[in-house]
Design an enzyme around this catalytic site. Structure first.
Site, PDB file in Angstrom:
ATOM      1  N   HIS A   1     123.719  21.153  76.967  1.00  0.00           N
ATOM      2  CA  HIS A   1     122.514  20.931  77.778  1.00  0.00           C
ATOM      3  C   HIS A   1     122.391  22.114  78.728  1.00  0.00           C
ATOM      4  O   HIS A   1     123.271  22.300  79.568  1.00  0.00           O
ATOM      5  CB  HIS A   1     122.646  19.665  78.619  1.00  0.00           C
ATOM      6  CG  HIS A   1     122.598  18.403  77.828  1.00  0.00           C
ATOM      7  ND1 HIS A   1     121.497  17.595  77.809  1.00  0.00           N
ATOM      8  CD2 HIS A   1     123.510  17.820  77.032  1.00  0.00           C
ATOM      9  CE1 HIS A   1     121.733  16.551  77.031  1.00  0.00           C
ATOM     10  NE2 HIS A   1     122.959  16.664  76.538  1.00  0.00           N
TER      11      HIS A   1
ATOM     12  N   HIS B   1     119.207   0.852  79.921  1.00  0.00           N
ATOM     13  CA  HIS B   1     119.810   0.460  81.196  1.00  0.00           C
ATOM     14  C   HIS B   1     119.593  -1.021  81.447  1.00  0.00           C
ATOM     15  O   HIS B   1     118.606  -1.593  80.981  1.00  0.00           O
ATOM     16  CB  HIS B   1     119.163   1.224  82.362  1.00  0.00           C
ATOM     17  CG  HIS B   1     119.613   2.641  82.498  1.00  0.00           C
ATOM     18  ND1 HIS B   1     120.909   2.975  82.795  1.00  0.00           N
ATOM     19  CD2 HIS B   1     118.942   3.809  82.400  1.00  0.00           C
ATOM     20  CE1 HIS B   1     121.010   4.300  82.866  1.00  0.00           C
ATOM     21  NE2 HIS B   1     119.824   4.829  82.621  1.00  0.00           N
TER      22      HIS B   1
ATOM     23  N   ASP C   1     116.734  10.705  72.896  1.00  0.00           N
ATOM     24  CA  ASP C   1     117.465  10.711  74.166  1.00  0.00           C
ATOM     25  C   ASP C   1     117.510   9.298  74.751  1.00  0.00           C
ATOM     26  O   ASP C   1     117.304   9.084  75.939  1.00  0.00           O
ATOM     27  CB  ASP C   1     116.854  11.696  75.161  1.00  0.00           C
ATOM     28  CG  ASP C   1     117.843  12.050  76.279  1.00  0.00           C
ATOM     29  OD1 ASP C   1     119.051  11.850  76.074  1.00  0.00           O
ATOM     30  OD2 ASP C   1     117.405  12.497  77.344  1.00  0.00           O
TER      31      ASP C   1
ATOM     32  N   LEU D   1     124.539   4.516  72.998  1.00  0.00           N
ATOM     33  CA  LEU D   1     124.636   3.114  72.603  1.00  0.00           C
ATOM     34  C   LEU D   1     125.503   2.329  73.584  1.00  0.00           C
ATOM     35  O   LEU D   1     125.691   1.138  73.440  1.00  0.00           O
ATOM     36  CB  LEU D   1     125.175   3.000  71.176  1.00  0.00           C
ATOM     37  CG  LEU D   1     124.429   3.864  70.133  1.00  0.00           C
ATOM     38  CD1 LEU D   1     124.974   3.591  68.733  1.00  0.00           C
ATOM     39  CD2 LEU D   1     122.926   3.623  70.164  1.00  0.00           C
ATOM     40  N   ARG D   2     126.055   3.022  74.579  1.00  0.00           N
ATOM     41  CA  ARG D   2     126.734   2.426  75.740  1.00  0.00           C
ATOM     42  C   ARG D   2     128.086   1.809  75.454  1.00  0.00           C
ATOM     43  O   ARG D   2     128.667   1.189  76.353  1.00  0.00           O
ATOM     44  CB  ARG D   2     125.834   1.401  76.424  1.00  0.00           C
ATOM     45  CG  ARG D   2     124.490   1.946  76.902  1.00  0.00           C
ATOM     46  CD  ARG D   2     124.640   3.088  77.865  1.00  0.00           C
ATOM     47  NE  ARG D   2     123.366   3.444  78.519  1.00  0.00           N
ATOM     48  CZ  ARG D   2     123.171   4.558  79.206  1.00  0.00           C
ATOM     49  NH1 ARG D   2     124.141   5.447  79.321  1.00  0.00           N
ATOM     50  NH2 ARG D   2     122.010   4.803  79.774  1.00  0.00           N
TER      51      ARG D   2
END
Lengths: 429, 334
Positions: A180, A310, A306, A64-65
């Protein structure tokens, strides 16, 4: 407040529901599912008009930045996108700027989330301080502040011994470790799958072994330490075979895949399409088929978005310099439903992998249409056409390769804890 | 509940960026995807310009009034100079901008740099950049009146180098179908090799070989249409053309090779190894040459070497590319 949703088609594989019915909600809780008692006098009445009533979707990974990258997206913009997509819980990985390695960061995100759409915002804490891969983060404090698990996101860990210690320590605090499987040194400066397409385009590749080698280490350490491990964003068929074996051996592991890995392949980056620049990279058709099969067989437990919104400039550069990631909240359900129309999974299997399975991974009492559970719901018209376009897009990130494509399935209502957080007036067909 | 609804497959492939609606060259970004007819046209045009270059007055007015901008984000001497000469011999105005390393462009994105240069009414960008796909990126974003000529992008493509190589081969051995061409050395990092392989295959070359240790071969390289040899003796056997590639010193630091000496011993082109090829085998190198690393001096300077002829031919080939692109941009019958 008492709410009644009537004339719905209740659908919840966890509860064996696939039939017409109604639900009754008292404040934030489901108090009746199926038949509603005659003496339930609703103050608010929603007519589902025959649409599918599902448990709200739970997304295991959405960036969500916030904090630090508000120029890409904000909690406000992205929780609105989640609500519009039937997602009622999102899990944020810790690789914000700064990383989520202290209770203060979790408090900040939780507080900021109050200004969002109402979607539940959960966080994973950092596995190492500052995600530097060298020193353990204060996991117990993170857990106390609300972290549902710990993760290193895509940052490398300095050595297998540190990973071992981190897994042991997390296990002592009963924290799931989200990892990951991507070996940083084998991945190197790679930006696409190492294979014929990358060779043709002259782009440095990430070999399949970057995933399987890292996974081998993780599985060995999971067995050694007894830690509970969730494997994030698989991209290769070989990795799914390793996980199937490890599960057969009784390891406490779960796994997810993101929706676009089930549709796109290395060929989608041909022509240097930076919208398809993702990490792990899009791989071969055989890998995509292997991921789909593993999902159908339950080797992969959950589908996630995921989501990586941007700003436009992040994708406007020669391919290797562009930032990886797809703005994916709004295509999570449409792509997942496409698995049904393509005959990969049944609708029941798809919904399980978007609701109950991620709830189990997170150990949250959510993801089912069950009396006593929170009223986190999603009303879906599965046949209504949906065509994502910048005009009907909610996320601040417009970086998706799926604009202009046709899907079926529109979410008309999203409800979290009895609160209607999204509604559109669209009649079922 | 059944929700099976037919949904069309994912979108169509992007149209070929470097050709216009009539199939003429709009930009030159890569050899891949060009037709044999277009390659032959380029080579024939280059042959006509080769005559110009031998005259006392080496100028034709085809690009008079046009401005060509050499935009080099990566150092180059040979390529930039021959592009400059080619443009000048076509009577274009030429500007050279050496942006050098990325530190010089810090704070300004590539797109901003482009917009600024475009505003100067330039007609053609000749671009070299360290990243694969840079020329495609620029072509996708330039104003409609600007053409982009790729002078090398990362490991991806170096189309004019490949054209001058096949031009040089054709002058000596015009029947490609009977030729065996061996490309030797660092294929992994080589944009030249990728473009050469495409050009040779489009022209119907009998056999294209790559010869290198596995650590210098890209994954699935055979998909490009080559036979792979890890043993140089087998790889050079009966070859009609040998192209050696430059080996950069960084390769030893990144663990791809133990040493220059060992590379030379196993994959260097010596006179003894050259003898395995056909007696009239041509020896080529795109330059700059590392003598004693990928090729022995006596071979590089020997009678079978055409390395300097390659440089000369570079001018005519680049003139051909520029004139064909400008011809299509003018809307004429190029």
């Amino acid at each position: 407040m008492k709410t009644l949703i009537s004339n719905a088609h209740l659908f919840d594989p966890a509860q064996g529901l696939d039939r017409p019915g109604a639900v009754a909600i008292m404040d934030d809780t489901l108090v009746a599912v199926g038949e509603v008692p005659a003496d339930f006098h609703a103050e608010r009445h929603l007519d589902a008009q025959g649409a599918l009533l599902l448990p709200g979707l739970i997304d295991l990974c959405a960036r969500l930045r916030e904090p630090g990258q508000e120029y890409k997206a904000t909690l406000v913009s992205e929780t609105r996108a989640a609500a519009a997509s039937g997602i009622t819980t999102v899990v944020c990985p810790p690789d914000t700027d700064p990383a989520v390695d202290s209770p203060a960061h979790i408090e900040l995100i939780t507080r900021r989330a109050q200004y969002g759409s109402g979607v539940r915002v959960k966080v994973l804490g950092a596995l190492t301080a500052g995600l530097d891969g060298r020193q353990l983060a204060e996991m117990a404090a993170l857990k106390q502040a609300g972290a549902l698990g710990v993760s290193q996101a895509l940052r490398p860990i300095s050595s297998p011994v540190l990973l071992r210690r981190a897994m042991e320590y997390a296990a002592s605090h009963d924290l799931t470790v989200f990892l990951h499987p991507l070996d940083a040194s084998l991945a190197g400066s790679g930006c696409v799958h190492e294979g014929p397409v990358g060779t043709r385009m002259g782009l440095p590749g990430i070999p399949q072994a970057a995933e399987t080698a890292a996974l081998g280490v993780i599985l060995a350490l999971a067995e050694q330490t007894g830690a509970r491990v969730h494997l994030c964003r698989l991209s290769t068929a070989r990795a799914t075979a390793m996980i199937a074996r490890a599960k057969d051996d009784g390891l406490r592991i779960t796994a997810d895949v993101c929706a676009h890995q089930l549709f796109l392949t290395q060929h989608d980056v041909a022509d240097f399409n930076s919208l398809c620049h993702v990490i792990p990279p899009l791989r071969t058709e055989q890998d995509r088929e292997g991921l789909r099969r593993a999902l159908a067989e339950g080797v992969i437990d959950a589908i996630c978005s995921d989501h990586q919104p941007h700003e436009a400039d992040a994708k406007l550069a020669p391919f290797p310099s562009t930032q990886p990631g797809i703005s994916a909240l709004e295509t999570l359900l449409p792509l997942s439903l496409k698995l049904v129309s393509e005959g990969v999974l049944s609708l029941a299997e798809v919904i399980t992998r978007l609701t109950r399975a991620p709830a189990n991974i997170l150990r949250l009492p959510l993801g089912q249409l069950q009396v006593g559970q929170a009223a986190d719901l999603c009303l879906l018209n599965p046949h209504t056409a949906y065509c994502p376009q910048p005009e009907n897009w909610h996320s601040q990130g417009l970086n998706t390769p799926f604009f202009g494509q046709r899907f079926a399935g529109v979410v008309t209502y999203t409800m979290v804890a009895g609160q209607l957080i999204h509604s559109i007036d669209a009649r079922p067909i | 509940m059944d929700i099976a609804t037919p949904i069309p497959a994912f979108g169509p492939l992007a149209p070929d960026l470097q050709l216009d609606a009539q199939g003429r060259l709009r930009h030159l970004l890569t050899i891949e995807g060009l037709s044999r007819a277009l390659l032959m046209e380029l080579l024939d045009t280059a042959a006509s310009f080769a005559g110009v270059n031998e005259k006392a007055v080496k100028k034709v007015p085809l690009l008079r009034g046009k401005t060509v901008l050499n935009l080099f984000f990566e150092a180059s001497t040979r390529t930039r100079t021959t592009f400059e000469l080619a443009a000048k011999r076509l009577s274009a105005d030429v500007l050279n901008i050496n942006i050098g390393t990325s530190s010089a462009v810090k704070g300004e994105s590539l797109l901003d740099t482009l917009r600024n240069l475009e505003a100067m009414q330039v007609d053609m960008f000749v671009v070299r950049h360290a990243e694969s796909g840079a020329a495609h990126f620029i072509a996708r974003h330039v104003a409609p009146h600007v053409s982009v000529l790729n002078a090398g992008d990362g490991r991806h493509a170096h189309p004019t180098q490949a054209l001058l190589d096949v031009f040089t081969i054709r002058r000596h051995k015009p029947d490609f179908s009977s030729l065996c061409v061996a490309i030797v050395g660092d294929i992994l990092h080589s944009r030249v090799a990728r473009s050469q392989i495409h050009a040779l295959n489009i022209l119907g070359t009998g056999e294209v070989r790559v010869v290198a240790p596995r650590s210098l071969l890209p994954a699935s390289v055979e998909c490009l249409g080559v036979r792979v040899f890890e043993d140089i003796r087998q790889g050079l056997k009966d070859a009609d053309v040998i192209i050696t590639l430059r080996l950069q010193r960084e390769r030893m630091d990144s663990g791809l090779l133990p040493s220059e000496q060992e590379f030379y011993q196993h994959w260097g082109l010596s006179a003894e190894r050259l003898a395995l090829a056909k007696p009239d085998c041509m020896v080529m190198h795109p330059g700059p040459v590392n003598r004693g690393v990928e090729i022995d001096s006596c071979v590089a300077d020997g009678p079978q070497s055409v390395i300097l002829e390659q440089v000369t031919n570079g001018i005519a080939v680049r003139m051909a590319v520029m004139s064909l692109i400008m011809g299509s941009m003018a809307g004429g019958e190029a």
